[in-house]
Design a protein around this motif. Structure first.
Motif, PDB file in Angstrom:
ATOM      1  N   MET A  62       0.897  -1.245   0.111  1.00 34.32           N
ATOM      2  CA  MET A  62      -0.094   0.145  -0.130  1.00 34.32           C
ATOM      3  C   MET A  62       0.857   1.138   0.027  1.00 34.32           C
ATOM      4  N   THR A  63       0.967   1.996  -1.035  1.00 34.02           N
ATOM      5  CA  THR A  63       1.943   3.065  -0.989  1.00 34.02           C
ATOM      6  C   THR A  63       0.785   4.324  -1.454  1.00 34.02           C
TER       7      THR A  63
ATOM      8  N   HIS B 237       2.404   8.084   5.242  1.00 29.37           N
ATOM      9  CA  HIS B 237       2.340   8.894   4.035  1.00 29.37           C
ATOM     10  C   HIS B 237       1.536  10.225   4.688  1.00 29.37           C
TER      11      HIS B 237
ATOM     12  N   ASP C  15       1.622   2.316   8.056  1.00 29.72           N
ATOM     13  CA  ASP C  15       1.107   2.780   6.752  1.00 29.72           C
ATOM     14  C   ASP C  15       0.033   3.896   7.010  1.00 29.72           C
TER      15      ASP C  15
ATOM     16  N   HIS D  55       6.661   4.012   8.905  1.00 28.88           N
ATOM     17  CA  HIS D  55       5.706   3.638   7.763  1.00 28.88           C
ATOM     18  C   HIS D  55       4.695   4.765   7.734  1.00 28.88           C
TER      19      HIS D  55
ATOM     20  N   LYS E 257      12.455   3.992  -1.428  1.00 23.21           N
ATOM     21  CA  LYS E 257      11.577   2.979  -1.411  1.00 23.21           C
ATOM     22  C   LYS E 257      11.365   2.431  -2.501  1.00 23.21           C
TER      23      LYS E 257
ATOM     24  N   HIS F  88       5.397  -4.353   5.219  1.00 19.30           N
ATOM     25  CA  HIS F  88       4.146  -5.351   5.142  1.00 19.30           C
ATOM     26  C   HIS F  88       4.551  -6.779   5.450  1.00 19.30           C
TER      27      HIS F  88
HETATM   28 ZN   LIG Z   1       2.347   2.535   2.477  1.00 21.09          ZN
END
Ligand SMILES: [Zn+2]
Length: 441
Positions: free
Chosen positions: A1-2, A100, A355, A98, A221, A282
């Motif tokens: 999941m980015t 965003h 995340d 991690h 990354k 992950h």
């Molecule tokens: Zn991510």
């Protein structure tokens, strides 16, 4: 999941200028102690080096943003500011490896990707950074997103803005059509949104890694496998060829950067580890064989169970995920708790990471609950978010423990988090660099 890809604007500089004019809620406040001024924290129970040393009834002497001394008993000194945490549990500021910061998933997230201007992204990032700090996270690693993160990093580090210490990768290195590429819009739009770090073949991937460094990456990354929230049905296994992985790692190393790999599928995790990637984000489909490779290469796992739980919730209870993402969410999400148990029991080094940006900013500490549910003790989970994470993000000499010479990044909670880990979801005191940002009774 980015992070979702987005149009890259050139207005980041303007956005920074605008942010310096914000009211003090986001901009820096005036509580910073003067140079040479001492702050004495009277601390009840102190997890000075989580996993090793617990102190009781001490004074933490803070001066010029750093921890100067830790002294037995509650001392007083002329002219010093006293902070009373005698009834509290005091620990190093938490670290999320991690996040965003630039975005937060929501039913309109895919539209955001083609409607938000650079300035909008910069403001959102600043708001998310503040929420993160107030939740007790005094440092983060932002692994994948638009270039506004570099402006935010500069603004926070120079003291203009409120936020955690930020290390950032900028946009991820991905193959064409991979997890880090743009998907699910008109071809003309996805072609325009294609991040400049998308690459194919060893030479082109060297270029992408070098470009990431040039743009400001502290860490490279890569999206070693497919991912849940990219709107494509390309699966979650290995995406780069081995020679591409080798090229990226070597190019990064020559410029003093480590590589961290988003990876769900076993083939993607293992090929990345063998290529010399230092950490896996992950790690969903790792097994005992993969665990052996983690240990052989002394690599770190950043489990992000919270993200898995979040996407399963959306897949089961909402209708806004695109079908490609819904299917992957239902496959990947439920595996992640068991994955963490396998890795933990196998002795893999684990750094805390969430995340966040998939889940809501400020809710990062929910991950602790999943870590404990997977078998880790509260103390081990805290160590993963302090000592281990600080080393993983290459800041172990500055943060991650409460010891003289380190940044005065200090948090406190009312109850013992080793007994009830959910205490960390309600952090009462936040100091970063000697400055108090939050102090509730
Ligand atoms: Zn991510």
């Amino acid at each position: 999941m980015t992070s979702k890809s987005k149009l890259v604007g050139c207005a980041a500089g303007l956005a920074v200028l605008a942010m310096t004019l914000l009211p003090t809620a986001l901009a820096h406040n005036d509580t910073k102690p003067d140079a040479g001024q001492e702050t004495l924290i009277h601390a009840g129970t102190v997890m000075a080096v989580p996993g090793q040393r617990t102190l009781t009834g001490v004074t933490i002497v803070v001066k010029d943003g750093k921890i100067a001394e830790i002294i037995d008993g509650y001392i007083l000194r002329d002219g010093a500011t006293i902070i009373d945490l005698k009834d509290d549990y005091v620990l190093p500021g938490l670290i999320d490896s991690h996040v965003h910061l630039s975005s937060e998933w929501n039913p309109n997230a895919r539209l955001d990707g083609v409607t938000k201007e650079s300035g909008d992204t910069a403001f959102d990032s600043a708001i998310n950074a503040r929420k993160t700090l107030m939740a007790g996270f005094t440092a983060v690693q932002d692994v994948g997103g638009p270039p506004e993160i570099f402006a935010l990093r500069r603004a926070v580090n120079s003291g203009k803005m409120v936020g955690p210490h930020i290390r950032a990768s900028g946009s991820a290195v991905s193959i064409t059509g991979g997890h880090g590429d743009a998907h699910g819009y008109l071809v003309s739009i996805t072609d325009m949104m294609r991040p400049e770090t998308v690459c194919d073949g060893p030479d082109d991937c060297r270029r992408a890694a070098r470009l990431a460094v040039k743009r400001g990456a502290d860490v490279i990354k890569i999206t070693a496998t497919g991912g849940v929230l990219s709107n494509t049905n390309a699966g979650t296994e290995q995406q780069f060829f081995n020679d591409e992985l080798d090229a990226i790692v070597e190019a990064a190393e020559k410029m003093g950067r480590k590589v961290t790999a988003h990876a769900h599928g076993k083939t993607g995790i293992e090929s990345a580890l063998k290529a010399g990637v230092k950490s896996i984000e992950h790690g969903t489909y790792l097994d005992d064989e993969t665990v052996r490779l983690f240990k052989q290469y002394n690599a770190v796992l950043v489990p992000t169970v919270l993200a898995g739980m979040t996407v399963v919730d959306w897949a089961e209870n909402t209708d806004w995920l695109p079908p490609n993402s819904r299917q992957k969410a239902l496959e990947v999400g439920p595996q992640m708790q068991d994955m963490l148990r396998t890795a933990y029991e196998g002795g893999v080094k684990i750094a805390f990471g969430t995340d966040t940006g998939v889940s809501a900013h400020g809710d990062n500490a929910q991950e602790f609950v999943y870590m404990v549910a997977a078998g880790m003790s509260g103390e081990e989970a805290i160590r993963a978010a302090t000592v281990t994470a600080s080393r993983h993000i290459e800041m172990g000499d500055k943060i991650g423990t409460l010891e003289p010479g380190k940044h005065a990044d200090i948090i406190a909670v009312n109850g013992d988090p080793r007994v009830d880990i959910s205490e960390l979801q309600d952090v009462d005191f936040v100091m970063k660099g000697g400055e108090v940002y939050k102090h509730e009774e």
